[in-house]
Design a protein around this motif. Sequence first.
Motif, short mmCIF file in Angstrom:
data_model
loop_
_atom_site.label_atom_id
_atom_site.label_comp_id
_atom_site.label_asym_id
_atom_site.label_seq_id
_atom_site.Cartn_x
_atom_site.Cartn_y
_atom_site.Cartn_z
N GLN A 251 54.17 31.73 35.64
CA GLN A 251 53.44 32.99 35.75
C GLN A 251 51.98 32.71 36.10
O GLN A 251 51.42 31.70 35.64
CB GLN A 251 53.50 33.78 34.44
N VAL A 252 51.39 33.60 36.89
CA VAL A 252 49.99 33.44 37.27
C VAL A 252 49.21 34.69 36.87
O VAL A 252 49.73 35.81 36.90
CB VAL A 252 49.84 33.17 38.79
N GLU A 253 47.95 34.49 36.46
CA GLU A 253 47.08 35.59 36.02
C GLU A 253 45.66 35.33 36.48
O GLU A 253 45.30 34.20 36.85
CB GLU A 253 47.10 35.71 34.49
N ASN A 254 44.87 36.40 36.43
CA ASN A 254 43.44 36.31 36.69
C ASN A 254 42.72 36.45 35.36
O ASN A 254 42.44 37.55 34.91
CB ASN A 254 43.01 37.41 37.67
N ASP A 255 42.49 35.31 34.72
CA ASP A 255 41.80 35.30 33.43
C ASP A 255 42.45 36.27 32.44
O ASP A 255 41.78 37.06 31.78
CB ASP A 255 40.32 35.62 33.62
N GLY A 256 43.77 36.21 32.35
CA GLY A 256 44.51 37.06 31.42
C GLY A 256 44.88 38.41 31.98
O GLY A 256 45.51 39.22 31.28
N ASP A 257 44.51 38.71 33.22
CA ASP A 257 44.80 40.01 33.84
C ASP A 257 45.58 39.75 35.12
O ASP A 257 45.86 38.62 35.50
CB ASP A 257 43.50 40.75 34.12
N TYR A 280 34.67 41.22 46.46
CA TYR A 280 35.17 40.23 45.50
C TYR A 280 34.35 38.95 45.49
O TYR A 280 34.81 37.92 45.00
CB TYR A 280 36.64 39.89 45.82
N VAL A 281 33.17 39.01 46.05
CA VAL A 281 32.30 37.83 46.03
C VAL A 281 32.00 37.45 44.57
O VAL A 281 31.69 38.29 43.75
CB VAL A 281 31.00 38.07 46.81
N GLY A 282 32.11 36.17 44.31
CA GLY A 282 31.91 35.67 42.94
C GLY A 282 33.04 34.73 42.54
O GLY A 282 33.93 34.41 43.34
N SER A 283 33.00 34.26 41.30
CA SER A 283 33.99 33.29 40.82
C SER A 283 34.99 33.98 39.91
O SER A 283 34.63 34.78 39.05
CB SER A 283 33.29 32.16 40.07
N ILE A 284 36.26 33.66 40.12
CA ILE A 284 37.32 34.16 39.24
C ILE A 284 38.16 32.97 38.78
O ILE A 284 38.21 31.93 39.44
CB ILE A 284 38.21 35.22 39.94
N GLU A 285 38.81 33.15 37.63
CA GLU A 285 39.67 32.09 37.07
C GLU A 285 41.12 32.47 37.27
O GLU A 285 41.54 33.58 36.92
CB GLU A 285 39.39 31.90 35.58
N ILE A 286 41.87 31.53 37.84
CA ILE A 286 43.30 31.73 38.02
C ILE A 286 44.03 30.88 36.98
O ILE A 286 43.82 29.66 36.89
CB ILE A 286 43.76 31.33 39.44
N VAL A 298 57.68 28.89 24.64
CA VAL A 298 56.91 27.65 24.80
C VAL A 298 56.15 27.74 26.11
O VAL A 298 56.75 27.88 27.19
CB VAL A 298 57.83 26.42 24.80
N VAL A 299 54.82 27.69 26.03
CA VAL A 299 53.98 27.90 27.20
C VAL A 299 52.99 26.74 27.34
O VAL A 299 52.30 26.39 26.39
CB VAL A 299 53.21 29.23 27.11
N ILE A 300 52.95 26.15 28.53
CA ILE A 300 51.96 25.13 28.88
C ILE A 300 51.10 25.71 30.00
O ILE A 300 51.63 26.23 30.99
CB ILE A 300 52.62 23.82 29.32
N SER A 301 49.78 25.62 29.85
CA SER A 301 48.89 26.33 30.78
C SER A 301 47.88 25.38 31.42
O SER A 301 47.53 24.34 30.86
CB SER A 301 48.14 27.45 30.05
N THR A 302 47.44 25.79 32.60
CA THR A 302 46.29 25.16 33.26
C THR A 302 45.59 26.26 34.06
O THR A 302 46.10 27.37 34.19
CB THR A 302 46.74 24.01 34.17
#
Length: 336
Positions: A251-257, A280-286, A298-302
């Motif tokens: 699964q993929v998210e944008n900082d929990g969203d 959308y200029v700026g930094s986002i976390e995937i 059981v979840v492993i994340s990066t």
Amino acid sequence: ATATINLTPASINSPPTIVTESIDVDENTSGLLGSIVVDDSNDDQTHTFELIGGTGAEFVQVLSNGLVYSRIGVPLNYEAGSSYTLEVWVTDSGSPALADTRSIALNLSDINESPEFSSEPIEFNENATGVIGNLSATDPDNGQSLSYALVGGTGTEIFEISASGEITLKAGMRLDYETKDSYTMLVDVSDNGTPMQTNRGFIQVNIKDVDEAPRFTDDIDPQNLFSGERFVLDLPDGLIEDQDELGWTLQVENDGDVLPSWLTWDPVNLIFSGIPSSFYVGSIEIDLHVSPATDPDVVISTSFDLDVRVSSLPLHNFVSNFDVNGDTEVTPLDAL
């Protein structure tokens, strides 16, 4: 006439006397332990011996000629008992036959005995860390301390053993059932007796398989991209390792969203793509979350960062010509 008569005194049979008071041997002695001695004034007589009782009767046997032997398969163990009695009966060959009985002490001397390993294999879970186990040996001599040393076997490549018997992994080593499921350790165990006794034994080590969650094999580098320009990120082959080969979900998210509307995720080919607008200029976390197909809890994340920068090219919305800045609204700002 005169007759001479010679009279020979009749031989009188005297009883034999057992003179042996004790038989002293080291513990664990087998075979001949000693012999029983008698005193008999009738030198020409023979004697027959018999063990008729005593606390040591289960450990020894007395032959008819007075030789004392250990019984086969019954050890003389000092730690179980240091002294026993042998009730012995002896008869002579006189007429009438005479006899004697005596309680003879069987005394055992303590000797230092070698410690012994259990013959049972030991088991460790794969991926175990820290002190993963302890060696165990027994010593028949009460109160002695034992020390251990790893001297050979296939386990020398991965294990270390302290003098106290703690088993740890060498630095950088890992127990992996899928790579190797068993090892051997050739170990010396020594006591502190006098003289010191050492025993060497092979110990079988079995590695137990455990359910392992898929894992990310590497980090994903931060991504730099420009508004208005197409972005494609193809996740590398081998990024997710599934050692148990039970399957996994990602699964993929944008900082929990949810992902921003411009960014598309292809879960089959593991590809991110899209064209970000200036909105959308700026930094986002995937964030990426991988779980075993058999256990979604059981979840492993990066995660990795997407840094959207302002492009030097004019703004253009490929979806809507009027919503130039891509904020989903057509306003006077789109005309600037």
